[in-house]
Design an enzyme around this catalytic site. Structure first.
Site, PDB file in Angstrom:
ATOM      1  N   ASP A  75       2.277   2.773  -4.198  1.00 28.32           N
ATOM      2  CA  ASP A  75       1.070   2.410  -5.247  1.00 28.32           C
ATOM      3  C   ASP A  75      -0.237   3.294  -4.948  1.00 28.32           C
ATOM      4  O   ASP A  75      -1.044   3.574  -5.106  1.00 28.32           O
ATOM      5  CB  ASP A  75       0.730   0.792  -5.178  1.00 28.32           C
ATOM      6  CG  ASP A  75       0.678   0.284  -3.689  1.00 28.32           C
ATOM      7  OD1 ASP A  75      -0.681   1.161  -3.098  1.00 28.32           O
ATOM      8  OD2 ASP A  75       1.374  -0.398  -3.357  1.00 28.32           O
ATOM      9  N   THR A  95       8.450  -3.909   0.654  1.00 27.33           N
ATOM     10  CA  THR A  95       8.541  -4.689   0.217  1.00 27.33           C
ATOM     11  C   THR A  95       8.928  -6.302   1.214  1.00 27.33           C
ATOM     12  O   THR A  95       9.086  -5.606   2.045  1.00 27.33           O
ATOM     13  CB  THR A  95       9.362  -4.931  -0.931  1.00 27.33           C
ATOM     14  OG1 THR A  95      10.237  -3.830   0.059  1.00 27.33           O
ATOM     15  CG2 THR A  95       9.210  -4.408  -2.369  1.00 27.33           C
ATOM     16  N   ASP A  96       9.568  -7.142   0.495  1.00 29.86           N
ATOM     17  CA  ASP A  96      10.165  -7.968   1.789  1.00 29.86           C
ATOM     18  C   ASP A  96      11.247  -8.066   2.812  1.00 29.86           C
ATOM     19  O   ASP A  96      11.848  -6.753   2.017  1.00 29.86           O
ATOM     20  CB  ASP A  96      10.065  -9.698   0.850  1.00 29.86           C
ATOM     21  CG  ASP A  96       8.614  -9.991   0.461  1.00 29.86           C
ATOM     22  OD1 ASP A  96       7.477  -9.206   1.101  1.00 29.86           O
ATOM     23  OD2 ASP A  96       8.701  -9.911  -0.342  1.00 29.86           O
ATOM     24  N   ASP A 111       4.462  -0.987   4.774  1.00 32.12           N
ATOM     25  CA  ASP A 111       3.662  -1.233   4.015  1.00 32.12           C
ATOM     26  C   ASP A 111       4.729  -1.445   3.101  1.00 32.12           C
ATOM     27  O   ASP A 111       5.269  -0.296   2.071  1.00 32.12           O
ATOM     28  CB  ASP A 111       2.519  -0.226   3.182  1.00 32.12           C
ATOM     29  CG  ASP A 111       2.001  -0.566   2.193  1.00 32.12           C
ATOM     30  OD1 ASP A 111       1.905  -1.968   1.799  1.00 32.12           O
ATOM     31  OD2 ASP A 111       1.487  -0.284   1.128  1.00 32.12           O
TER      32      ASP A 111
HETATM   33  N1  SAM Z   1       1.940  -4.817  -0.542  1.00 28.43           N
HETATM   34  C1  SAM Z   1       2.754  -4.928  -0.771  1.00 28.43           C
HETATM   35  C2  SAM Z   1       3.421  -5.956  -0.721  1.00 28.43           C
HETATM   36  O1  SAM Z   1       3.644  -6.947   0.631  1.00 28.43           O
HETATM   37  O2  SAM Z   1       4.172  -7.139  -1.781  1.00 28.43           O
HETATM   38  C3  SAM Z   1       4.125  -3.364  -0.673  1.00 28.43           C
HETATM   39  C4  SAM Z   1       3.469  -2.447  -1.686  1.00 28.43           C
HETATM   40  S1  SAM Z   1       4.715  -1.049  -1.732  1.00 28.43           S
HETATM   41  C5  SAM Z   1       5.365  -1.148  -3.595  1.00 28.43           C
HETATM   42  C6  SAM Z   1       5.642  -1.575  -1.326  1.00 28.43           C
HETATM   43  C7  SAM Z   1       7.231  -0.048  -1.229  1.00 28.43           C
HETATM   44  O3  SAM Z   1       8.058  -0.293  -0.559  1.00 28.43           O
HETATM   45  C8  SAM Z   1       8.167  -0.492  -2.641  1.00 28.43           C
HETATM   46  O4  SAM Z   1       7.102   1.006  -3.546  1.00 28.43           O
HETATM   47  C9  SAM Z   1       9.301   0.328  -2.554  1.00 28.43           C
HETATM   48  O5  SAM Z   1      10.099   1.113  -2.236  1.00 28.43           O
HETATM   49  C10 SAM Z   1       9.084   0.538  -0.501  1.00 28.43           C
HETATM   50  N2  SAM Z   1      10.083   0.140   0.112  1.00 28.43           N
HETATM   51  C11 SAM Z   1      10.748  -0.278   0.393  1.00 28.43           C
HETATM   52  N3  SAM Z   1      11.876  -0.587   1.093  1.00 28.43           N
HETATM   53  C12 SAM Z   1      11.663   1.150   1.222  1.00 28.43           C
HETATM   54  C13 SAM Z   1      12.129   1.976   2.554  1.00 28.43           C
HETATM   55  N4  SAM Z   1      13.505   1.892   2.902  1.00 28.43           N
HETATM   56  N5  SAM Z   1      11.745   3.450   2.610  1.00 28.43           N
HETATM   57  C14 SAM Z   1      10.678   3.353   2.006  1.00 28.43           C
HETATM   58  N6  SAM Z   1       9.767   2.856   1.134  1.00 28.43           N
HETATM   59  C15 SAM Z   1      10.418   1.041   1.257  1.00 28.43           C
END
Ligand code: SAM
EC number: 2.5.1.16
Length: 273
Positions: free
Chosen positions: A89, A159-160, A157
């Site tokens: 984001d 996702t879960d 930063d």
């Molecule tokens: N603030 C947030 C929350 O805790 O809800 C996190 C926001 S950010 C949008 C999370 C991002 O991590 C997502 O866009 C997702 O595509 C990315 N993501 C997940 N796994 C990943 C990985 N292995 N490498 C890079 N990005 C990753």
């Protein structure tokens, strides 16, 4: 994502959910990695959800993004370079630009998150146009294995810990992170809701403690995340102490928050013992 009578709900457990009344559903796409939904809500402005969980809302994103960047910023020697894993984001990159980092590399796995944010959250995603920010579309786990660059701060930063982000909480990943930290460098990860996702906090804590000499957990109040109480965990191979310098403040962050956010309730302490 199906709305029931214009309410979007994030399920916290079998028996509990948080619902937002929605004016409009702006987008719903299934990417190679996840489902992305975007809603215009009444109370929180635009809301981005991934796989049914709230990622950010226009109204309260500042809390999460200030806390994941500004707290580790004020420890040890003033940092100049940072790596963000996830963060598509642009909210974390934006704060690092404001904190005058000289080099910011942002590795996000899903290009769609960046594109959606540029279109619907232009104020936040404008950080990707800054010439100090390098955006790499790719898997953070692979990036760690293939790059030799070291950073003063590494910000997870993500996702879960399910789906593409699962490996970002593992011991092997933290070992790679440790190899990419400069001397005195600090890693920070979002580590979930201590109340509804105690396993995420325990996992991040255990994983970090197995690699780093020093690990600290801190908390913040985020109204749109499960239970409102959210945790972050940071680690370093050096001692971590707050620098003696005048602190700037955000809309949530200030010097009192910096000093107080490490004071944990007893049930949270038990999760990380
Ligand atoms: N603030 C947030 C929350 O805790 O809800 C996190 C926001 S950010 C949008 C999370 C991002 O991590 C997502 O866009 C997702 O595509 C990315 N993501 C997940 N796994 C990943 C990985 N292995 N490498 C890079 N990005 C990753």
């Amino acid at each position: 994502m199906r709305l029931i009578e214009n309410w979007f709900s994030e399920r916290y457990s079998e028996n509990l959910q948080l619902s937002f009344r929605v004016k409009d559903q702006l987008l719903s796409i299934k990417t190679d990695y996840q489902r992305i939904d975007l809603f215009e809500t009444y109370d929180f402005g635009k809301l981005l959800s991934i796989d049914g969980t709230v990622q950010l809302t226009e109204k309260d994103e500042y809390i999460y993004h200030e806390m994941i960047t500004m707290v580790p910023f004020y420890f040890n020697k003033r940092p100049k370079s940072a790596l963000i894993i996830g963060g598509g984001d642009g909210g974390a990159a934006k704060r690092l630009v404001d904190l005058n980092f000289e080099r910011i590399v942002n590795v996000e796995i899903d290009r769609n998150v960046v594109d959606v944010s540029k279109k619907y959250f232009p104020e936040i995603a404008k950080s990707f146009d800054n010439n100090r920010v390098e955006l790499i579309i790719g898997d953070g786990i692979k990036y760690m294995k293939n790059s030799n660059e070291k950073f003063d701060r590494i910000i997870i930063d993500s996702t879960d810990p399910v789906g593409p982000a699962e490996g970002l909480f593992s011991k092997d990943f933290y070992k790679n992170v440790s190899d990419h930290l400069s001397d005195g460098g600090i890693v920070v990860t979002q580590s979930g809701s201590p109340y509804y996702q105690p396993e995420a906090l325990s996992m991040a804590n255990k994983g970090m403690k197995s690699i780093f000499n020093n690990v600290l957990t801190y908390i913040a109040f985020i109204p749109t995340y499960p239970s409102g109480l959210w945790s972050f965990t940071m680690g370093s191979n050096k001692d971590m102490s707050i620098r003696d310098e005048k602190k700037s403040f955000g809309k949530y962050f200030n010097e009192d928050v910096l000093n107080g956010c490490f004071k944990l309730p007893e049930f949270v302490k038990k999760l990380i013992d």
